[in-house]
Design a protein around this motif. Structure first.
Motif, short mmCIF file in Angstrom:
data_model
loop_
_atom_site.label_atom_id
_atom_site.label_comp_id
_atom_site.label_asym_id
_atom_site.label_seq_id
_atom_site.Cartn_x
_atom_site.Cartn_y
_atom_site.Cartn_z
N VAL A 69 1.18 -1.31 0.12
CA VAL A 69 0.03 -0.20 0.56
C VAL A 69 0.93 1.30 -0.05
O VAL A 69 1.89 1.35 0.74
CB VAL A 69 -0.87 0.41 1.58
CG1 VAL A 69 -1.73 1.01 0.98
CG2 VAL A 69 -1.78 -1.84 1.37
N GLY A 70 0.10 2.53 -0.67
CA GLY A 70 1.74 3.38 -0.75
C GLY A 70 1.12 4.30 -1.61
O GLY A 70 -0.03 3.90 -2.93
N PRO A 71 1.29 5.56 -1.89
CA PRO A 71 0.99 7.09 -2.75
C PRO A 71 1.67 5.53 -4.20
O PRO A 71 0.89 5.98 -5.42
CB PRO A 71 1.24 7.80 -2.80
CG PRO A 71 1.93 8.11 -1.12
CD PRO A 71 1.76 6.50 -1.12
N ASP A 72 2.98 5.73 -4.06
CA ASP A 72 3.65 4.62 -5.38
C ASP A 72 4.16 3.05 -4.46
O ASP A 72 5.22 2.97 -4.78
CB ASP A 72 4.86 5.60 -5.77
CG ASP A 72 5.30 4.76 -6.48
OD1 ASP A 72 4.95 3.91 -7.78
OD2 ASP A 72 6.97 5.13 -7.48
N PRO A 73 3.00 2.58 -4.74
CA PRO A 73 2.91 1.10 -3.82
C PRO A 73 3.85 0.37 -4.48
O PRO A 73 5.50 -0.82 -3.68
CB PRO A 73 1.99 0.64 -3.77
CG PRO A 73 0.86 0.47 -5.20
CD PRO A 73 1.59 2.47 -5.48
N LEU A 74 4.61 0.22 -6.39
CA LEU A 74 5.19 -0.17 -6.59
C LEU A 74 6.65 0.07 -6.77
O LEU A 74 7.59 -0.17 -7.37
CB LEU A 74 4.68 -1.03 -7.47
CG LEU A 74 3.75 -1.92 -8.50
CD1 LEU A 74 3.40 -2.33 -9.50
CD2 LEU A 74 3.96 -2.87 -7.36
N PHE A 75 6.82 1.42 -6.79
CA PHE A 75 8.05 1.95 -6.34
C PHE A 75 8.90 2.29 -7.74
O PHE A 75 9.89 1.39 -7.92
CB PHE A 75 9.44 1.93 -5.58
CG PHE A 75 8.42 2.45 -3.49
CD1 PHE A 75 9.61 3.21 -3.34
CD2 PHE A 75 7.99 1.21 -3.24
CE1 PHE A 75 8.70 3.45 -2.07
CE2 PHE A 75 7.34 1.32 -1.75
CZ PHE A 75 7.50 2.89 -0.77
N GLN A 76 8.03 3.18 -8.77
CA GLN A 76 8.46 3.14 -9.96
C GLN A 76 10.56 2.81 -10.11
O GLN A 76 10.66 2.99 -11.09
CB GLN A 76 7.72 3.95 -11.09
CG GLN A 76 7.73 3.84 -12.44
CD GLN A 76 6.62 4.57 -13.22
OE1 GLN A 76 5.73 4.77 -12.42
NE2 GLN A 76 7.30 5.03 -14.24
N ARG A 77 10.65 4.11 -9.06
CA ARG A 77 11.65 5.39 -9.33
C ARG A 77 12.80 4.13 -9.05
O ARG A 77 13.74 3.94 -9.44
CB ARG A 77 12.12 6.17 -8.66
CG ARG A 77 11.56 5.92 -7.15
CD ARG A 77 12.51 6.88 -6.39
NE ARG A 77 12.31 6.48 -4.82
CZ ARG A 77 12.57 6.00 -4.19
NH1 ARG A 77 13.91 5.22 -4.40
NH2 ARG A 77 12.59 5.39 -2.71
N MET A 78 11.90 2.13 -8.59
CA MET A 78 13.26 1.72 -8.72
C MET A 78 13.65 0.40 -9.17
O MET A 78 12.49 0.28 -9.04
CB MET A 78 12.65 0.24 -6.95
CG MET A 78 13.74 1.56 -5.63
SD MET A 78 12.92 0.55 -4.48
CE MET A 78 13.18 1.82 -2.62
N PRO A 79 14.70 0.50 -10.69
CA PRO A 79 14.13 -0.61 -11.24
C PRO A 79 14.34 -1.65 -10.70
O PRO A 79 13.74 -3.01 -12.09
CB PRO A 79 15.96 -0.67 -11.89
CG PRO A 79 16.48 0.75 -11.81
CD PRO A 79 16.15 1.24 -10.10
N VAL A 80 15.22 -1.92 -9.86
CA VAL A 80 14.67 -3.94 -9.68
C VAL A 80 14.63 -4.02 -7.77
O VAL A 80 15.20 -3.77 -7.61
CB VAL A 80 16.61 -3.94 -9.59
CG1 VAL A 80 15.78 -5.67 -9.07
CG2 VAL A 80 16.94 -4.32 -10.95
N ARG A 81 12.88 -4.64 -7.97
CA ARG A 81 12.32 -4.21 -6.72
C ARG A 81 11.55 -6.08 -6.75
O ARG A 81 10.83 -6.00 -7.82
CB ARG A 81 12.01 -3.12 -6.89
CG ARG A 81 10.93 -3.21 -5.17
CD ARG A 81 10.39 -1.61 -4.54
NE ARG A 81 9.73 -1.61 -3.64
CZ ARG A 81 8.58 -1.73 -3.11
NH1 ARG A 81 7.99 -2.94 -4.33
NH2 ARG A 81 8.05 -2.38 -2.15
N GLY A 82 11.84 -6.68 -6.28
CA GLY A 82 10.56 -8.26 -6.82
C GLY A 82 10.82 -8.16 -6.02
O GLY A 82 10.61 -9.61 -5.49
N TYR A 83 9.93 -8.03 -5.17
CA TYR A 83 9.26 -8.52 -3.45
C TYR A 83 8.05 -9.16 -4.52
O TYR A 83 7.34 -8.39 -5.03
CB TYR A 83 8.81 -6.86 -2.31
CG TYR A 83 10.50 -6.28 -2.37
CD1 TYR A 83 11.07 -7.37 -1.28
CD2 TYR A 83 11.09 -5.09 -2.02
CE1 TYR A 83 12.28 -6.69 -0.68
CE2 TYR A 83 11.67 -4.87 -1.34
CZ TYR A 83 12.55 -5.44 -0.98
OH TYR A 83 13.49 -5.26 -0.27
#
Length: 577
Positions: A314-328
């Motif tokens: 949950v969040g305003p940008d829950p997938l954190f678009q600015r992070m190129p690699v984020r595989g949670y």
């Protein structure tokens, strides 16, 4: 609520520089942190020509990274974006690290820089010095394009206020972050025709996103049916509303909270549902995990949830678009303001599992027991570190006990949160995960500027102190009467680098070496002499037993003499932080 367009509000600017400054003030900017250069004459002339109530207060900052960090710290304690202006490409280069930190932490900062004059002759502002040739670039904004939400170059004088208003609105819209405007001398110096229509439309930030009701209902069903639900969070909103709502939800429904890799503390340390800062144990037991506006909720190699665990982001940008690699792992993703989502989720949980439900009571008891055990264990571990050199846990405990109800701490490779008793949200701000060092000291100065009566502490490693340009920071503290407390955690080396090498090669040659390559800061300079050059109160503390009294003396100087104080503390090297 929508605002009506503003027709010629207040004073009409005479030129582009006045338009920029008037626009900043009308956009809610109180301070312009500035490091001036040869592109600044039109800005300086406008500052002198306009009334002090019409423009932001100019603050001279003798290093650009300090200026951006001051704006960062000011925002953290007020929720208001401030402006920074630097000198063309070279000043912008110095400010980039601070902008990286702001982008990582979703902190709105309005960054302005000059641009070397475009023209060689024939216009006001054309080139008159050799450096105006040497500082020209094909694309000056390329340095910051990836880390800003918005960037643009001013072309005409009448664009000054509309561009500033747009930049400020975008900076404060979720997810928040830094913005940038490039200001060539020609449009800053060019006159605006007196007959020009200077209507400036209202440009408020966008409203925060609200959660999808069906997604909230699904999340509530999962959490209500879980035996060991868990919430992970890393930062509070600047007003502390999230902390208030989150604590209420968790205490009603028996849901534990962990703040892994915390940036802005959320929960009070003695909240029965607060399980601390280490996700390892709670993650191992959890069957449903709610990740609340957290870019790095766990380390995949260490804490990855099992295949049967459901994970909600949950969040305003829950997938954190600015992070190129984020595989949670993500089984449900909800775009929403974090506080709005918790309010909606609380209501949905009340329907799915009333607070009187036996399951909720069992979970409250279990979480409360874990919370109390954690606090007791942490304090015992901290007390055992009262030695020479003292442990960082003991230092953190002593600092915590010296703080009053409103004090705030800016930590950079300094404090150990688990050893502290934080009385509420936003009492501790840690350096963003971007890791741009030298942040905490000037950020503390920005917070002190925002509230001169609050006790503000910067607790930083010795290496971070060097990165902070301490000569500049102590000069700012004295010039602006900002009596912060600085605690230098002095262990004589880059311990974060040393730990990283030991973790990667525990039996390697570097770990066995008497002095690990590229980590030592010996011979150490006398940091206290740096601070004393700006008339700071200084004291060196070699043994942990002497720290409480030293803190008392330093805080007394701050309160009675309104003077900055610096403590140099001999700290033991640690393998855990």
């Amino acid at each position: 609520m929508m605002r009506e367009p503003v027709k010629n509000p207040g004073k009409q600017p005479k030129n582009g520089a006045e338009a920029v400054l008037l626009g900043l003030k009308r956009s809610g900017v109180n301070y312009l942190f500035a490091n001036a250069g040869t592109d600044f004459p039109p800005i300086i002339e406008a500052l002198a020509a306009l009334g002090p109530d019409e423009i932001p207060e100019p603050v001279t900052v003798p290093h650009e990274t300090a200026g951006v960090a001051m704006a960062h710290g000011y925002y953290l304690v007020t929720g208001k974006a401030q402006a920074v202006m630097v000198h063309v490409n070279v000043g912008l280069a110095n400010s980039v690290m601070g902008m990286i930190n702001a982008a990582s932490d979703n902190v709105p900062v309005i960054v302005l820089s000059g641009r070397t004059p475009i023209t060689e002759r024939g216009r006001p502002g054309s080139r008159i010095t050799p450096i105006q040739y040497g500082q020209e670039m094909y694309d000056q904004t390329a340095m910051i394009g990836e880390i800003t939400k918005f960037y643009y170059e001013m072309r005409y004088p009448e664009q000054g206020e509309p561009l500033v208003a747009r930049a400020a609105a975008l900076a404060m819209s979720e997810p928040r972050g830094p913005v940038y405007l490039s200001l060539p001398r020609e449009p800053l110096m060019e006159d605006i025709a007196p007959s020009a229509d200077f209507s400036v439309p209202a440009n408020p930030p966008a409203t925060a996103p609200r959660p999808d009701p069906d997604a909230i209902a699904t999340a509530a069903t999962w959490l209500a049916g879980a035996r060991h639900p868990l919430i992970l969070c890393q930062r509070s909103d600047t007003q502390g509303l999230l902390a208030e709502r989150l604590s209420a939800l968790c205490n009603r429904h028996g849901i534990g909270v962990v703040e892994p890799f915390t940036i802005r503390n959320v929960m009070a340390s003695d909240d029965p549902m607060f399980l601390g800062y280490d996700p390892r144990g709670p993650m191992a037991a959890a069957d449903v995990v709610l990740v609340l506006d957290s870019g790095v909720p766990w380390i995949e190699a260490l804490h990855r949830p099992g295949p049967d665990v459901r994970v909600i982001h949950v969040g305003p940008d829950p997938l954190f678009q600015r992070m190129p690699v984020r595989g949670y792992q993500a089984d449900l993703v909800i775009t929403s303001d974090a506080t709005a989502a918790i309010v909606a989720l609380d209501a949905a949980l009340d329907a799915a599992m009333p607070a009187s439900d036996e399951r909720a009571e069992k979970r409250r008891i279990a979480a409360g027991t874990l919370s109390e055990t954690r606090r007791t264990s942490a304090k015992a571990a901290a007390v055992s570190g009262c030695a020479s050199p003292m442990s960082a846990e003991w230092m953190s405990l002593c600092l915590s006990e010296a703080l009053d109800e409103r004090a705030v701490v800016f930590g950079e490779l300094g404090v150990v949160p688990g050893a502290m008793t934080l009385k509420g949200p936003n009492r501790m701000f840690n350096n963003p995960h971007s890791g741009g060092l030298g942040w905490a000291l000037p950020a503390a100065l920005g917070a002190q500027l925002a509230d001169r009566e609050r006790l503000v502490v910067a607790c930083i490693g010795d290496g971070s102190y060097i990165f902070a340009n301490p000569v500049a920071c102590h000069q700012i503290a004295e010039a602006l009467d900002l009596p912060i407390l600085v605690m230098i955690k002095n262990n004589g080396l880059w311990n974060a680098v040393r730990r990283s090498v030991v973790n990667a090669y525990p039996k390697g040659a570097a770990a066995r070496a008497n002095t690990m390559p590229l980590t030592s800061l010996e011979p150490a300079p006398d940091y206290l002499q740096v601070a004393a050059a700006s008339r700071a109160y200084t004291e060196r503390v070699e043994h942990g037993r002497d720290l409480p009294a030293a803190l008392e003396r330093a805080i007394k100087v701050i309160r009675t003499e309104r003077r900055q104080a610096v403590l140099d503390l001999r700290i033991a090297v640690s393998d855990s932080h």
